[in-house]
Design a protein around this motif. Structure first.
Motif, PDB file in Angstrom:
ATOM      1  N   ASP A   1      39.699  48.898  70.293  1.00  0.00           N
ATOM      2  CA  ASP A   1      40.806  49.789  69.974  1.00  0.00           C
ATOM      3  C   ASP A   1      40.548  50.712  68.788  1.00  0.00           C
ATOM      4  OD1 ASP A   1      42.484  48.652  71.982  1.00  0.00           O
ATOM      5  OD2 ASP A   1      42.876  46.960  70.635  1.00  0.00           O
ATOM      6  N   ARG A   2      39.552  50.415  67.976  1.00  0.00           N
ATOM      7  CA  ARG A   2      39.400  51.139  66.716  1.00  0.00           C
ATOM      8  C   ARG A   2      37.971  51.621  66.512  1.00  0.00           C
ATOM      9  NH1 ARG A   2      40.865  47.505  62.011  1.00  0.00           N
ATOM     10  NH2 ARG A   2      39.605  46.028  63.194  1.00  0.00           N
ATOM     11  N   GLY A   3      37.874  52.787  65.889  1.00  0.00           N
ATOM     12  CA  GLY A   3      36.582  53.342  65.512  1.00  0.00           C
ATOM     13  C   GLY A   3      36.813  54.467  64.522  1.00  0.00           C
ATOM     14  N   PHE A   4      35.731  55.050  64.024  1.00  0.00           N
ATOM     15  CA  PHE A   4      35.883  56.141  63.064  1.00  0.00           C
ATOM     16  C   PHE A   4      34.621  56.991  63.039  1.00  0.00           C
ATOM     17  CE2 PHE A   4      34.269  52.446  60.725  1.00  0.00           C
ATOM     18  CZ  PHE A   4      33.181  52.963  60.044  1.00  0.00           C
ATOM     19  N   TRP A   5      34.796  58.242  62.630  1.00  0.00           N
ATOM     20  CA  TRP A   5      33.701  59.154  62.392  1.00  0.00           C
ATOM     21  C   TRP A   5      33.227  58.994  60.950  1.00  0.00           C
ATOM     22  CZ3 TRP A   5      31.648  61.493  66.460  1.00  0.00           C
ATOM     23  CH2 TRP A   5      32.450  61.747  67.575  1.00  0.00           C
ATOM     24  N   SER A   6      31.921  59.020  60.740  1.00  0.00           N
ATOM     25  CA  SER A   6      31.350  58.938  59.399  1.00  0.00           C
ATOM     26  C   SER A   6      30.894  60.313  58.931  1.00  0.00           C
ATOM     27  CB  SER A   6      30.149  57.983  59.381  1.00  0.00           C
ATOM     28  OG  SER A   6      30.578  56.642  59.298  1.00  0.00           O
TER      29      SER A   6
ATOM     30  N   GLU B   1      48.159  60.231  54.834  1.00  0.00           N
ATOM     31  CA  GLU B   1      49.421  59.496  54.854  1.00  0.00           C
ATOM     32  C   GLU B   1      49.409  58.266  55.758  1.00  0.00           C
ATOM     33  OE1 GLU B   1      53.024  61.673  55.019  1.00  0.00           O
ATOM     34  OE2 GLU B   1      52.493  62.923  53.291  1.00  0.00           O
ATOM     35  N   ARG B   2      48.427  58.140  56.620  1.00  0.00           N
ATOM     36  CA  ARG B   2      48.333  56.935  57.453  1.00  0.00           C
ATOM     37  C   ARG B   2      47.513  55.843  56.782  1.00  0.00           C
ATOM     38  NH1 ARG B   2      46.484  58.071  63.390  1.00  0.00           N
ATOM     39  NH2 ARG B   2      46.815  55.809  63.396  1.00  0.00           N
ATOM     40  N   GLY B   3      46.908  56.161  55.639  1.00  0.00           N
ATOM     41  CA  GLY B   3      46.104  55.179  54.929  1.00  0.00           C
ATOM     42  C   GLY B   3      44.772  55.765  54.532  1.00  0.00           C
ATOM     43  N   THR B   4      44.169  55.222  53.476  1.00  0.00           N
ATOM     44  CA  THR B   4      42.919  55.769  52.953  1.00  0.00           C
ATOM     45  C   THR B   4      41.794  54.744  52.871  1.00  0.00           C
ATOM     46  OG1 THR B   4      43.608  55.302  50.661  1.00  0.00           O
ATOM     47  CG2 THR B   4      44.201  57.463  51.570  1.00  0.00           C
ATOM     48  N   LEU B   5      42.033  53.507  53.322  1.00  0.00           N
ATOM     49  CA  LEU B   5      41.039  52.442  53.212  1.00  0.00           C
ATOM     50  C   LEU B   5      40.676  51.885  54.585  1.00  0.00           C
ATOM     51  CD1 LEU B   5      42.500  50.378  50.216  1.00  0.00           C
ATOM     52  CD2 LEU B   5      40.893  52.284  50.142  1.00  0.00           C
ATOM     53  N   LEU B   6      39.415  51.584  54.771  1.00  0.00           N
ATOM     54  CA  LEU B   6      38.956  51.016  56.036  1.00  0.00           C
ATOM     55  C   LEU B   6      39.616  49.682  56.354  1.00  0.00           C
ATOM     56  CD1 LEU B   6      35.130  51.747  56.258  1.00  0.00           C
ATOM     57  CD2 LEU B   6      36.851  52.267  57.980  1.00  0.00           C
ATOM     58  N   ASP B   7      39.999  48.949  55.342  1.00  0.00           N
ATOM     59  CA  ASP B   7      40.614  47.646  55.568  1.00  0.00           C
ATOM     60  C   ASP B   7      41.883  47.725  56.408  1.00  0.00           C
ATOM     61  OD1 ASP B   7      38.918  45.766  54.625  1.00  0.00           O
ATOM     62  OD2 ASP B   7      40.190  45.089  52.968  1.00  0.00           O
TER      63      ASP B   7
ATOM     64  N   HIS C   1      34.276  54.850  49.724  1.00  0.00           N
ATOM     65  CA  HIS C   1      34.727  55.649  50.867  1.00  0.00           C
ATOM     66  C   HIS C   1      36.192  56.026  50.712  1.00  0.00           C
ATOM     67  CE1 HIS C   1      36.383  51.727  52.345  1.00  0.00           C
ATOM     68  NE2 HIS C   1      37.339  52.530  52.800  1.00  0.00           N
ATOM     69  N   VAL C   2      36.601  57.060  51.434  1.00  0.00           N
ATOM     70  CA  VAL C   2      38.009  57.391  51.628  1.00  0.00           C
ATOM     71  C   VAL C   2      38.205  57.698  53.107  1.00  0.00           C
ATOM     72  CG1 VAL C   2      38.588  58.163  49.305  1.00  0.00           C
ATOM     73  CG2 VAL C   2      37.540  59.766  50.892  1.00  0.00           C
ATOM     74  N   LEU C   3      39.356  57.298  53.607  1.00  0.00           N
ATOM     75  CA  LEU C   3      39.693  57.431  55.025  1.00  0.00           C
ATOM     76  C   LEU C   3      40.722  58.538  55.210  1.00  0.00           C
ATOM     77  CD1 LEU C   3      39.804  56.238  58.003  1.00  0.00           C
ATOM     78  CD2 LEU C   3      41.554  54.659  57.123  1.00  0.00           C
ATOM     79  N   ARG C   4      40.557  59.290  56.279  1.00  0.00           N
ATOM     80  CA  ARG C   4      41.534  60.288  56.687  1.00  0.00           C
ATOM     81  C   ARG C   4      41.720  60.198  58.208  1.00  0.00           C
ATOM     82  NH1 ARG C   4      42.019  60.296  51.893  1.00  0.00           N
ATOM     83  NH2 ARG C   4      41.907  62.092  50.457  1.00  0.00           N
TER      84      ARG C   4
END
Length: 436
Positions: A75-80, A100-106, A323-326
């Motif tokens: 269900d989950r993945g991300f671009w680096s 606004e949805r969160g900034t951490l991979l956790d 890291h920071v998440l967007r």
């Protein structure tokens, strides 16, 4: 200061965040996504950053000139994002890449309940007026006036180094930001060690030295409850006893024709402490852990004119925020890579800070590096609001360290924090001699 008992019997005024465990097994990337050498590495695994070589992995990823897709589970993945220019683009464009949805991979895939309340997870235009007064309070001119407050804190912290025995520089540096921020927020000094441990848990709950016997999630939940409860009680008390401290600044800040709610104040207190705990300790610990027995510190001490470029290089080298998440708000393209609306994008600041296209000889620690437009504090609207505090504190730390001590030697093997978010050392045993 004041006398109160903040730690028991809290009635919470908002729901605590539910944290998803970081999943460390990965399925094959879906067919539409490019597979890179970096994507095959376990970028979520906190052990990669304590025991592995993330810089070598990021170097391979930068060479591929594209974004890599990292599939976490079904269900989950991300671009680096690992290139400097791409990192700059993503972090500046808050309209296309929301925090606004969160900034951490956790919490990948789970919306952050503090979104829209906490500065770190609020986008412009609402972010701008909320940040303005706090930014003025934390500006370099304001902090510069407080050098007389920070300097004795640093001197006291370093004092045992001159006794001739083994000094845990890593533990001392983990305590440094709370000494400074605790003073600026007017937090009871007897709580500083306790708050330091709780905030370290929140950024390194995978680390066995900070994780409780019931595992990561239970440890995080308890740490959050303690911290939020503490600041809830403290905020209630401080509303009746306003001063010129940072907490009073948050409480009295007006925006959108109102003051911050209790939940907003508490959330931002939490964010301020975490930000300080991540950024301030680790430039010094990296330098000491990796260069104590080289000529770097001797050269630095002998040439005070390079002090500013030297500590800025320490910040680049450490890149304490890993890291920071967007999340993309619409379909977009970054470096010829199509990113779909709603997809997660992770900017690896340590990777951007060693981009060969921006930094000459980026894998060399150069105390005379200039220019040095590193991203250790981010960039764009969410540029670290406390960067002036961190810079002044790190500057004073190195000034006092190099002016007061010499002949630094490792007295054991340094140990990195086990965390995919905070890049730093927790244990750096050293010896030194006091300068006469």
């Amino acid at each position: 200061m004041f006398d109160f008992e903040p730690r028991d019997g809290h009635e919470f005024i908002f729901d605590l965040p539910e944290r998803n465990p970081a999943i460390i097994t990965h399925d094959a990337p879906v067919s539409r996504c490019p597979v890179t050498g970096g994507a095959a590495a376990d970028l979520i695994d906190p052990r990669l950053y304590s025991d592995g070589d993330a810089w070598r992995i990021w170097q391979r990823m930068r060479a591929e000139q594209t974004l890599g897709w990292h599939q976490v589970d079904t269900d989950r993945g991300f671009w680096s994002v690992v290139k400097y220019a791409d990192s700059d683009l993503v972090l500046r464009d808050a309209a296309t890449f929301t925090s606004e949805r969160g900034t951490l991979l956790d919490i990948l895939g789970t919306d952050d309940p503090a979104g829209g309340q906490q500065l770190a997870v609020t986008d412009p235009p609402r972010h701008t007026p909320r940040q303005a007064r706090l930014k003025r309070a934390l500006a370099s001119k304001a902090i510069g006036r407080q050098r007389s407050m920070i300097t004795p804190i640093v001197r006291e912290l370093l004092e045992p180094l001159g006794d001739g025995g083994v000094f845990d520089f890593g533990a001392a540096m983990l305590g440094l930001p709370m000494s400074v921020t605790g003073t600026m927020m007017d937090l009871p000094e007897q709580d500083w060690d306790w708050l330091t441990r709780l905030t370290t848990i929140c950024i390194a709950a995978d680390d066995p030295d900070f994780q409780g016997p019931d595992g990561k999630e239970a440890t995080l939940t308890e740490a959050h409850r303690e911290l939020f409860g503490y600041f809830q009680d403290l905020t209630r008390h401080r509303r009746e006893h306003l001063g010129d401290d940072l907490l009073s600044t948050l409480i009295s800040t007006t925006f959108e024709d109102r003051q911050m709610s209790a939940a907003e104040v508490v959330s931002n207190c939490y964010s301020l402490l975490l930000g300080a705990n991540v950024t301030t300790p680790h430039a010094p610990t990296f330098v000491m852990a990796e260069f104590a027995e080289t000529d770097v510190l001797t050269d630095w001490a002998a040439h005070p004119e390079v002090h500013t470029t030297a500590y800025e290089e320490a910040l680049r080298w450490a890149s304490p925020v890993n890291h920071v998440l967007r999340y993309a708000t619409e379909d977009t393209v970054v470096r010829d890579t199509e990113i779909g609306a709603g997809e997660a994008v992770v900017v690896w600041l340590g990777a951007a800070n060693r981009d060969e296209e921006v930094f000459d000889d980026p894998h060399t620690f150069d105390i005379r590096r200039k220019p040095n437009k590193h991203l250790a504090f981010g960039i764009g609207p969410h540029y670290c609001v406390g960067h002036s505090v961190a810079r002044v504190t790190v500057s004073i730390l190195f000034e006092e360290l190099l002016a007061g001590y010499q002949d630094f030697r490792l007295a054991g093997t340094p140990e990195r924090l086990v965390s995919n978010f905070a890049s730093g050392y927790k244990y750096v045993p050293i010896t030194a001699r006091r300068r006469k």
